[in-house]
Structures are given as C-alpha cells and as structure tokens.
Design a protein around this motif. Structure first.
Motif, PDB file in Angstrom:
ATOM      1  N   GLY A   1      -7.014  -2.803  -4.726  1.00  0.00           N
ATOM      2  CA  GLY A   1      -6.788  -2.731  -3.267  1.00  0.00           C
ATOM      3  C   GLY A   1      -7.328  -1.478  -2.600  1.00  0.00           C
TER       4      GLY A   1
ATOM      5  N   TRP B   1       0.816  -1.219   0.000  1.00  0.00           N
ATOM      6  CA  TRP B   1       0.000   0.000   0.000  1.00  0.00           C
ATOM      7  C   TRP B   1       0.848   1.266   0.000  1.00  0.00           C
TER       8      TRP B   1
ATOM      9  N   ASP C   1     -10.361  -0.780  -1.848  1.00  0.00           N
ATOM     10  CA  ASP C   1     -11.425  -1.074  -0.870  1.00  0.00           C
ATOM     11  C   ASP C   1     -10.842  -1.310   0.513  1.00  0.00           C
ATOM     12  N   ARG C   2      -9.627  -1.856   0.589  1.00  0.00           N
ATOM     13  CA  ARG C   2      -9.041  -2.161   1.903  1.00  0.00           C
ATOM     14  C   ARG C   2      -8.315  -0.964   2.507  1.00  0.00           C
ATOM     15  N   HIS C   3      -7.868  -0.063   1.658  1.00  0.00           N
ATOM     16  CA  HIS C   3      -6.989   0.991   2.183  1.00  0.00           C
ATOM     17  C   HIS C   3      -7.630   2.373   2.266  1.00  0.00           C
TER      18      HIS C   3
ATOM     19  N   ALA D   1     -11.713  -2.664  -5.896  1.00  0.00           N
ATOM     20  CA  ALA D   1     -11.328  -3.797  -5.043  1.00  0.00           C
ATOM     21  C   ALA D   1     -10.098  -4.486  -5.640  1.00  0.00           C
TER      22      ALA D   1
END
Ligand code: PLP
Length: 580
Positions: free
Chosen positions: A551, A459, A553-555, A548
């Motif tokens: 990445g 990230w 969506d997670r960060h 998603a």
C-alpha cells in the motif's frame, strides 16, 4: 455567468463561514476517518458547488468547439468562453477583455511573457530583476530567456522577516533593467509586497513590470490599471476555480507588439506557405482549442468570489492568521518563518526543539485529517536564504474556521510531546555493524513484511508500524553523511552508504539515515529487504510491485516514492555488476 457584475451581497463581518463551508462538497468528506481540515489553499483552493456545477453543466449541455462552428451549440460555447474572459477583465479591472489571455496557469503565463516578450526584447547586458521570494515559476523562465539572449538575472534581497529590501531594489534598478518580475504575495512566507511602489519605481527607471498574482487574487482586490502593471498573472485553481486554466493580463500595446508564443489554429488571420498573418488579441496568443470548460469554471469562480466580496474574504483570513500566529508562537521550540509587516493567510514554521522534520509534521497531521504543505514550496533560493531545506506551511481560504487553527496547534503540540529522541550511534572507534540478511532472499523477506502489513488494516496503523521500525534504526555516523552518500530526489535529508560485504564477492549491505522518521522507517524496510542479500537476488526483486502490495504506492507522496526509488536504484547500481 453574466457580462454585468453579479449582485454583491452585503459584506458581512464576520463572514458566515458555516454557510460558505456548506457550499464545498469536499469539506463534508473525512480524511483517515477524521473531519477534513484543509489548510493548503495556497497550493490549491477547493471548489464550491457553483463552480463544479458550471463545469458539469457546460459538459452536459453546452460543449462544442469554439469560434469555428456556425451552429448554435458552438456559438453558445463561444459565448460562455468569452463571458468568462469578460468576468476576468472585470475582476482585474482591466481596460478590456482582449487584454486578458487564457493560459494553463500562472506558470504558463510567465513562460509566455519570458519567451515572447523576452526573446524579442532582451539583449546581452540587459537585466531582469527578480526577488528572493519568487516561486520557481517566476525564476526558471527568466533564467532560460537570459541564457538565450545574454541578459542577466539579478535578485532583490529580503530581510530576516521576509520583507523585500526596497533600498537594495532601488540600487538594483538601473538603465540596464528591462523588466522587474516579482510576486504580489510570497507563497512560502505570505509576505505581501508593495507592488504599487515597485511598479512606480520600475517605470521611473524605464523598466516594465510583471506581477505574479497567484497568491493574491483570491485574498484582496486587484486593479491592474490602478497598479499600472504591465503584466499580471494568476491561476484559476488558487481562486476556487478548476486546474489547467489561468490568466495573463497584459497591456494592449505590449501584447500587440509581442510575437506569438505558439503557432496553430485559431491564432491566425491568414496562412500561406509564403507567410502567416496573425489574429488580433486575444486569439494571437491562444493557439489551438483552449480549455473551454476551465474558462467557464474560472468565470463561475470569479462570480462566486465576487458574490462574497474578495475584501471580506481577505479580512476573514487576516483574523485567522492573527489567531494562528499567536497560537503557534506559544508553542516552545516552534519557529515561525516569515514575519513580514503585511502578510496574507500563510504561516510557515519549523520545529527546532525537539527537532522534527517537516515531512514528519505533514505526515502526522495528515493522519489527523489536517492537510498542510511541507517542503521547499518551489522556492529553493528562498529556503537557502532562510537557512532551512523546507518548512511546514498552513495556508488559509474563505472556508477555514477558528476551530481548525486550534486543531492544528493542538495537533502540533501532541506531535511534539510524542517525539522521542533518537539513539545516537557513536562515531568512530567501534567497527560499524552493517545489517545482515533477515531472510533467505529479498523475496522471502518481502513475504514476512507483507504478512505483518496485511494484519494492519488501515494506513494509520501501517504508518505507525513504519515509524516504529524507524525508531529502532540505528543512526548513521556523521562521517558517512557525505555528499557522495547523499540521495537526491527526497523531500528530507537522506544518506545511504552501500558496500560489498568485506570478504564476500556478491553480498551487498548498507546503512542509511534520514532526518525524517517516516523515511527512517522506510529505510528499515529496505534494510530488511536488501541488506546482506546476494546481488543476483537484489537484481531479481521487483521492489515496485512489493511497495504496491503493502500500500505504499497509494500513501506515499510522489517525492517520497521518488526518494525510495532513488535508494533502491543505488543498491541496484552496486549490485548490478556483481550479479554475474
Ligand atoms: N507563483 C506563485 C507565487 C505560486 O504560489 C504558484 C503556485 O504555487 C505559482 C506561481 C505557479 O502556479 P501554477 O502551478 O498554478 O502555474
């Protein structure tokens, strides 16, 4: 957990922070490969092993529904639940445990009083006094009850330092004032309010007082009887306990006179279709199966805090606050918001020179393992008063140490030093250039973007790539930053101007901008995906799946995801009727 006060360790000054830290498993974890520096205890404190174990033990060995079971397990669960209530009563110096009701948290406690006491007691012309410092949870419930009853909400102003204007308070107190609801400590600025004085003056004027103690109970001794508070509320998760559990303290005679808040099991004495009589306190206000493990965890948290001494915790945080205030004051261009005479361990600021959006400050600190809060802190009226839309806020807990303040200050200096001025696009004159398509379709553009993201393994690298994209995004002319082009639902300021490409029948193009670099990077991604594309292809592209895939969506925080989705919705709204 015990009914008797746990043995108090001798107050050590300074606290043995290292041995305290060792009791918090989360503090041994890494964030983006860096040691975790947790400076967001005003949002939620972390939990010591003792609380985690108390909750786990309850689930492992003692779980059963309470009050009703005749078997031993249920009786043990009931005992543990009621021991937790006794711990709360002791902690608040309440006259008796029955005055301490379990709720989901401070928010529900305030809603309970507003709905039950408020609807039963307020009438048109009555006034509820709040302050500019309040959290939304101590504003909106009163607005709702005012709307329902015809009562009026009035507001105690603050001065520029963030102290309540007590002269104005005295002027606002009239025979029409039925209730004063203020926080003990402001979550956004850290102001400690003179609640004893506020309560005494309200009582002299014939009004009741609710104190929102969400930001106080973990930082100093609370004695609801000495304060003479009518209602006092707090949340377990800001007191080293679990989420989903909180407390409403109320004086017995007030709680007894109030109608139930919710109906259901456990809160009744006798139910017939002709009518229902209610259980005595505290059950009258605890309909349904409660959060038993949450109460057990809260009891354990209180025991743990008392074993250290809440005054000692407060003193430790005061020393760190002084250090943070002194250290951050030395950073040129950084303005501290909130300089009240008495403050708890909260420091809020904005970066003015160079201007750096608070969202960028928070995102960049996160990459270094430093957790702070950015935004309006659920205090939009206070932000309006301060003339800002958000602040960056560091807030302290018992486990914070001096090195962490240094880390924060050094990281802020580094963020400042690396900030690059934006290339301004001239306003007016030249024709505006809207970005053309970079690929055949949004899907094809997505494939190209994903290929690059897949080469960036973590990230921090992806974040830097997004920031780099944002750096190249031309600024949007001020003339396009209109109310109509403003995108709501974002933590930062975002404008988007989308149009049908002149001369075409179905090609959508857009310009957009934000005060936050991370959002500018996301806008650049959206432009690559959508600008210059056909409406039909825009409608056929699944943006959520793509975000998603790379990445995001997670960060991205929920507010940033909402902001991104708002922009996509705008583009789709324009594209939809053109899609054929
Ligand atoms: N009051 C204050 C001053 C707060 O800081 C908060 C949470 O931040 C609340 C109330 C609401 O607490 P909860 O979300 O736990 O109900």
């Amino acid at each position: 957990m015990t009914l008797n006060p746990p043995p108090r360790l001798p107050v050590q000054a300074p606290l043995d922070v290292e041995s305290i830290r060792a009791q918090f498993p989360i503090l041994k974890t890494l964030a983006h490969g860096r040691p975790l520096t947790y400076l967001d205890s005003a949002a939620s404190t972390q939990q010591p092993e003792r609380v985690i174990e108390a909750v786990a033990d309850y689930h492992r060995l003692h779980h059963a529904n309470i009050h009703r079971g005749v078997y031993g397990l249920s009786q043990t669960a009931t005992r543990l639940h009621e021991e937790a209530r006794a711990a709360v009563a002791r902690f608040l110096s309440a006259a008796e445990p029955a005055e301490c009701l379990f709720t989901r948290g401070a928010t529900e406690s305030i809603n309970l009083v507003a709905a039950s006491w408020g609807r039963a007691n307020l009438k048109p012309g009555d006034e509820i006094l709040l302050s500019t410092l309040e959290h939304h949870s101590n504003i909106v419930p009163w607005q709702l009850v005012a709307e329902a009853t015809g009562a009026r909400v009035r507001v105690i102003p603050i001065d520029d330092a963030g102290d309540l204007d007590l002269d104005a308070y005295r002027r606002l107190l009239t025979p029409r004032t039925r209730l004063v609801a203020v926080n003990h400590v402001s979550n956004a600025l850290g102001t400690i309010n003179p609640v004893a004085e506020i309560i005494a003056e309200a009582h002299a004027a014939g009004a009741l007082v609710l104190i929102d103690g969400a930001q106080w109970v973990a930082h100093g001794r609370t004695d609801v009887q000495a304060l003479d508070a009518d209602f006092y509320v707090f949340s377990g998760h800001k007191l080293y306990g679990p989420t989903g559990i909180g407390v409403l303290y109320g004086k017995r005679h007030l709680l007894e006179a109030m109608p139930p808040y919710q109906g259901g099991g456990d809160m009744i004495e006798r139910v017939t279709f002709a009518g229902t009589s209610y259980a005595p306190l505290p059950n009258k206000f605890e309909a349904g199966t409660p959060n038993i493990s949450g109460a057990v965890g809260l009891g354990a948290a209180i025991d743990w805090v008392e074993s250290i001494g809440v005054e000692a915790i407060g003193l430790h945080e005061q020393a760190l606050l002084r250090q943070a205030t002194e250290r951050l004051s030395r950073i040129p261009g950084l303005a501290i918001k909130g300089t009240a005479r008495r403050k708890s361990g909260v420091i809020s600021w904005v970066m003015l020179d160079p201007p750096i959006a608070t969202l960028d400050i928070g995102t960049q600190l996160d990459l270094q393992g430093i957790c702070i809060r950015t935004g309006h802190h659920c205090c939009q009226p206070l932000m309006d008063r301060l003339g800002v839309s958000s602040t960056a806020r560091a807030s302290l807990g018992v486990y914070n140490r001096s090195e962490e303040i240094d880390r924060l200050a050094e990281a802020l200096e580094a963020i400042q030093a690396s900030s690059r001025p934006r290339v301004q696009t001239a306003d007016g004159g030249r024709e505006l250039v809207y970005p053309a398509a970079v690929a055949e379709s949004p899907q094809a553009a997505a494939e190209e973007i994903a290929e690059i993201f897949e080469l960036l393994p973590d990230w921090p690298m992806r974040h830097q790539h997004i920031i780099d994209l944002g750096d190249k995004l031309p600024t949007m002319p001020e003339s396009l930053k209109t109310e109509a082009n403003h995108v709501s639902g974002c933590q930062s300021q975002v404008h988007i101007a989308a149009r049908l490409k002149p001369g075409s029948r179905d090609i959508v193009e857009f310009l957009a901008d934000s005060d936050a670099n991370i959002v500018r990077g996301l806008i650049a991604l959206l432009q690559q995906l959508y600008s210059g594309q056909r409406a039909r292809d825009i409608m056929g592209f699944d943006a959520e799946a793509f975000f998603a895939r790379i990445g995001l969506d997670r960060h991205l925080s929920l507010t940033r995801r909402n902001g991104l989705e708002s922009m996509v919705r705008r583009l789709r709204r324009l594209a939809s009727p053109l899609a054929g």
